[in-house]
Design a protein around this motif. Structure first.
Motif, PDB file in Angstrom:
ATOM      1  N   MET A  43       2.369  30.968 -40.531  1.00  0.00           N
ATOM      2  CA  MET A  43       1.942  30.167 -39.415  1.00  0.00           C
ATOM      3  C   MET A  43       0.522  29.692 -39.690  1.00  0.00           C
ATOM      4  SD  MET A  43       2.047  31.102 -35.438  1.00  0.00           S
ATOM      5  CE  MET A  43       0.422  31.549 -34.935  1.00  0.00           C
ATOM      6  N   ARG A  44       0.287  28.426 -39.480  1.00  0.00           N
ATOM      7  CA  ARG A  44      -1.029  27.851 -39.731  1.00  0.00           C
ATOM      8  C   ARG A  44      -1.887  27.949 -38.477  1.00  0.00           C
ATOM      9  NH1 ARG A  44      -2.512  22.190 -42.580  1.00  0.00           N
ATOM     10  NH2 ARG A  44      -4.749  22.514 -42.411  1.00  0.00           N
ATOM     11  N   ILE A  45      -3.126  28.354 -38.646  1.00  0.00           N
ATOM     12  CA  ILE A  45      -4.047  28.537 -37.529  1.00  0.00           C
ATOM     13  C   ILE A  45      -5.040  27.381 -37.528  1.00  0.00           C
ATOM     14  CG2 ILE A  45      -5.768  30.037 -36.523  1.00  0.00           C
ATOM     15  CD1 ILE A  45      -3.815  32.123 -37.003  1.00  0.00           C
ATOM     16  N   ASN A  46      -5.108  26.671 -36.423  1.00  0.00           N
ATOM     17  CA  ASN A  46      -6.066  25.585 -36.291  1.00  0.00           C
ATOM     18  C   ASN A  46      -7.440  26.189 -36.007  1.00  0.00           C
ATOM     19  OD1 ASN A  46      -7.503  23.293 -35.749  1.00  0.00           O
ATOM     20  ND2 ASN A  46      -6.008  22.462 -34.311  1.00  0.00           N
ATOM     21  N   LYS A  47      -8.406  25.903 -36.876  1.00  0.00           N
ATOM     22  CA  LYS A  47      -9.738  26.493 -36.762  1.00  0.00           C
ATOM     23  C   LYS A  47     -10.431  26.051 -35.473  1.00  0.00           C
ATOM     24  CE  LYS A  47     -13.560  25.264 -39.074  1.00  0.00           C
ATOM     25  NZ  LYS A  47     -14.456  24.966 -40.174  1.00  0.00           N
ATOM     26  N   ASP A  48     -10.270  24.790 -35.098  1.00  0.00           N
ATOM     27  CA  ASP A  48     -10.917  24.284 -33.882  1.00  0.00           C
ATOM     28  C   ASP A  48     -10.347  24.953 -32.631  1.00  0.00           C
ATOM     29  OD1 ASP A  48     -12.532  22.593 -35.355  1.00  0.00           O
ATOM     30  OD2 ASP A  48     -11.114  20.919 -35.225  1.00  0.00           O
ATOM     31  N   LEU A  49      -9.042  25.171 -32.615  1.00  0.00           N
ATOM     32  CA  LEU A  49      -8.426  25.835 -31.467  1.00  0.00           C
ATOM     33  C   LEU A  49      -8.890  27.281 -31.362  1.00  0.00           C
ATOM     34  CD1 LEU A  49      -6.420  25.823 -29.124  1.00  0.00           C
ATOM     35  CD2 LEU A  49      -4.652  26.473 -30.757  1.00  0.00           C
ATOM     36  N   ALA A  50      -8.963  27.975 -32.481  1.00  0.00           N
ATOM     37  CA  ALA A  50      -9.438  29.356 -32.471  1.00  0.00           C
ATOM     38  C   ALA A  50     -10.887  29.424 -32.004  1.00  0.00           C
ATOM     39  CB  ALA A  50      -9.286  29.978 -33.859  1.00  0.00           C
ATOM     40  N   ASP A  51     -11.722  28.477 -32.458  1.00  0.00           N
ATOM     41  CA  ASP A  51     -13.118  28.429 -32.014  1.00  0.00           C
ATOM     42  C   ASP A  51     -13.214  28.186 -30.516  1.00  0.00           C
ATOM     43  OD1 ASP A  51     -14.193  28.900 -34.483  1.00  0.00           O
ATOM     44  OD2 ASP A  51     -14.598  26.790 -34.919  1.00  0.00           O
ATOM     45  N   ALA A  52     -12.425  27.238 -30.016  1.00  0.00           N
ATOM     46  CA  ALA A  52     -12.479  26.898 -28.593  1.00  0.00           C
ATOM     47  C   ALA A  52     -12.034  28.063 -27.722  1.00  0.00           C
ATOM     48  CB  ALA A  52     -11.615  25.671 -28.317  1.00  0.00           C
ATOM     49  N   ILE A  91      -9.013  39.253 -26.708  1.00  0.00           N
ATOM     50  CA  ILE A  91      -8.779  37.848 -27.052  1.00  0.00           C
ATOM     51  C   ILE A  91      -9.883  37.336 -27.970  1.00  0.00           C
ATOM     52  CG2 ILE A  91      -8.690  35.492 -26.137  1.00  0.00           C
ATOM     53  CD1 ILE A  91      -7.273  36.666 -23.673  1.00  0.00           C
ATOM     54  N   VAL A  92     -11.134  37.663 -27.641  1.00  0.00           N
ATOM     55  CA  VAL A  92     -12.259  37.222 -28.473  1.00  0.00           C
ATOM     56  C   VAL A  92     -12.142  37.805 -29.880  1.00  0.00           C
ATOM     57  CG1 VAL A  92     -14.752  37.404 -28.782  1.00  0.00           C
ATOM     58  CG2 VAL A  92     -13.835  36.832 -26.553  1.00  0.00           C
ATOM     59  N   ILE A  93     -11.835  39.079 -29.981  1.00  0.00           N
ATOM     60  CA  ILE A  93     -11.723  39.728 -31.284  1.00  0.00           C
ATOM     61  C   ILE A  93     -10.546  39.166 -32.083  1.00  0.00           C
ATOM     62  CG2 ILE A  93     -11.196  41.928 -32.422  1.00  0.00           C
ATOM     63  CD1 ILE A  93     -12.860  43.253 -30.170  1.00  0.00           C
ATOM     64  N   SER A  94      -9.401  38.948 -31.427  1.00  0.00           N
ATOM     65  CA  SER A  94      -8.239  38.429 -32.148  1.00  0.00           C
ATOM     66  C   SER A  94      -8.461  36.992 -32.610  1.00  0.00           C
ATOM     67  CB  SER A  94      -6.977  38.536 -31.286  1.00  0.00           C
ATOM     68  OG  SER A  94      -7.095  37.724 -30.141  1.00  0.00           O
ATOM     69  N   MET A  95      -9.143  36.171 -31.803  1.00  0.00           N
ATOM     70  CA  MET A  95      -9.434  34.802 -32.234  1.00  0.00           C
ATOM     71  C   MET A  95     -10.436  34.795 -33.390  1.00  0.00           C
ATOM     72  SD  MET A  95      -7.618  32.547 -30.736  1.00  0.00           S
ATOM     73  CE  MET A  95      -6.246  33.657 -30.691  1.00  0.00           C
ATOM     74  N   GLY A  96     -11.392  35.699 -33.353  1.00  0.00           N
ATOM     75  CA  GLY A  96     -12.328  35.809 -34.472  1.00  0.00           C
ATOM     76  C   GLY A  96     -11.617  36.230 -35.748  1.00  0.00           C
ATOM     77  N   ALA A  97     -10.702  37.175 -35.632  1.00  0.00           N
ATOM     78  CA  ALA A  97      -9.936  37.620 -36.795  1.00  0.00           C
ATOM     79  C   ALA A  97      -9.012  36.510 -37.300  1.00  0.00           C
ATOM     80  CB  ALA A  97      -9.120  38.859 -36.443  1.00  0.00           C
ATOM     81  N   ALA A  98      -8.384  35.790 -36.373  1.00  0.00           N
ATOM     82  CA  ALA A  98      -7.504  34.689 -36.776  1.00  0.00           C
ATOM     83  C   ALA A  98      -8.290  33.606 -37.496  1.00  0.00           C
ATOM     84  CB  ALA A  98      -6.803  34.107 -35.548  1.00  0.00           C
ATOM     85  N   ARG A  99      -9.470  33.321 -37.006  1.00  0.00           N
ATOM     86  CA  ARG A  99     -10.308  32.307 -37.655  1.00  0.00           C
ATOM     87  C   ARG A  99     -10.744  32.781 -39.042  1.00  0.00           C
ATOM     88  NH1 ARG A  99     -15.463  30.476 -38.438  1.00  0.00           N
ATOM     89  NH2 ARG A  99     -15.747  28.255 -38.120  1.00  0.00           N
ATOM     90  N   TYR A 100     -11.130  34.047 -39.151  1.00  0.00           N
ATOM     91  CA  TYR A 100     -11.569  34.590 -40.433  1.00  0.00           C
ATOM     92  C   TYR A 100     -10.440  34.568 -41.460  1.00  0.00           C
ATOM     93  CZ  TYR A 100     -12.998  37.955 -43.953  1.00  0.00           C
ATOM     94  OH  TYR A 100     -13.269  38.577 -45.138  1.00  0.00           O
ATOM     95  N   PHE A 101      -9.279  35.100 -41.082  1.00  0.00           N
ATOM     96  CA  PHE A 101      -8.172  35.160 -42.019  1.00  0.00           C
ATOM     97  C   PHE A 101      -7.586  33.782 -42.285  1.00  0.00           C
ATOM     98  CE2 PHE A 101      -7.936  39.668 -40.518  1.00  0.00           C
ATOM     99  CZ  PHE A 101      -8.334  40.217 -41.726  1.00  0.00           C
ATOM    100  N   GLY A 102      -7.649  32.884 -41.302  1.00  0.00           N
ATOM    101  CA  GLY A 102      -7.176  31.521 -41.520  1.00  0.00           C
ATOM    102  C   GLY A 102      -8.041  30.781 -42.509  1.00  0.00           C
ATOM    103  N   SER A 103      -9.364  30.954 -42.415  1.00  0.00           N
ATOM    104  CA  SER A 103     -10.257  30.291 -43.356  1.00  0.00           C
ATOM    105  C   SER A 103     -10.160  30.922 -44.738  1.00  0.00           C
ATOM    106  CB  SER A 103     -11.695  30.327 -42.853  1.00  0.00           C
ATOM    107  OG  SER A 103     -12.190  31.648 -42.834  1.00  0.00           O
ATOM    108  N   LYS A 104      -9.929  32.224 -44.781  1.00  0.00           N
ATOM    109  CA  LYS A 104      -9.785  32.919 -46.068  1.00  0.00           C
ATOM    110  C   LYS A 104      -8.517  32.458 -46.766  1.00  0.00           C
ATOM    111  CE  LYS A 104     -10.319  37.562 -47.862  1.00  0.00           C
ATOM    112  NZ  LYS A 104     -10.418  38.962 -47.523  1.00  0.00           N
TER     113      LYS A 104
END
Length: 62
Positions: A1-10, A43-56
């Motif tokens: 599943m692809r994670i949109n970085k902008d959505l995770a940031d928002a 939610i904040v922690i999971s979005m941070g993790a999703a953004r980190y692993f998505g960018s990685k």
């Protein structure tokens, strides 16, 4: 599943703002306040993790 970085940031930013607002608001029940703050913190922690692993993951595909 692809994670949109902008959505995770928002979602992360909105959740952090609401977390601060809930933390400074007086509640009738401290248990309710703790539950709401815990859920928002997750939610904040999971979005941070999703953004980190998505960018990685995105760095490996380039």
């Amino acid at each position: 599943m692809r994670i949109n970085k902008d959505l995770a940031d928002a979602v992360m930013m909105v959740s952090a703002i609401i977390l601060v607002l809930v933390g400074t608001t007086p509640f009738d029940s401290e248990a309710t306040k703790n539950v709401v703050m815990g859920v928002l913190g997750l939610i904040v922690i999971s979005m941070g993790a999703a953004r980190y692993f998505g960018s990685k993951k995105h760095a490996h595909t380039n």
